[in-house]
Design a protein around this motif. Structure first.
Motif: not given
Length: 68
Positions: A55-56, A30-34, A13-17
């Protein structure tokens, strides 16, 4: 997840989830829009199976790991 070919090896997950990244045996990330559960981007370029990713912290930079 629909649209993924191959075995999923890792998720992050990216930093904002709000974005989920997945990597699989099909050599793609693949990047998924939650919010919509849709694939918003496919990243290719590895020559071997992508085995890991993350993700960093506090950013949207993504690091991927492959045998290549």
């Amino acid at each position: 997840m629909k649209g993924h070919a191959g075995i999923i090896n890792n998720l992050a997950f990216n930093s904002n989830g709000q974005v989920l990244a997945s990597c699989a045996s099909d050599l793609a990330i693949k990047l998924w829009n939650l919010k919509t559960f849709a694939c918003q981007k496919t990243i290719t370029g590895h020559e071997h199976e992508v085995s890991g990713l993350c993700f960093l912290p506090s950013s949207d930079y993504l690091i991927s790991v492959s045998r290549d």
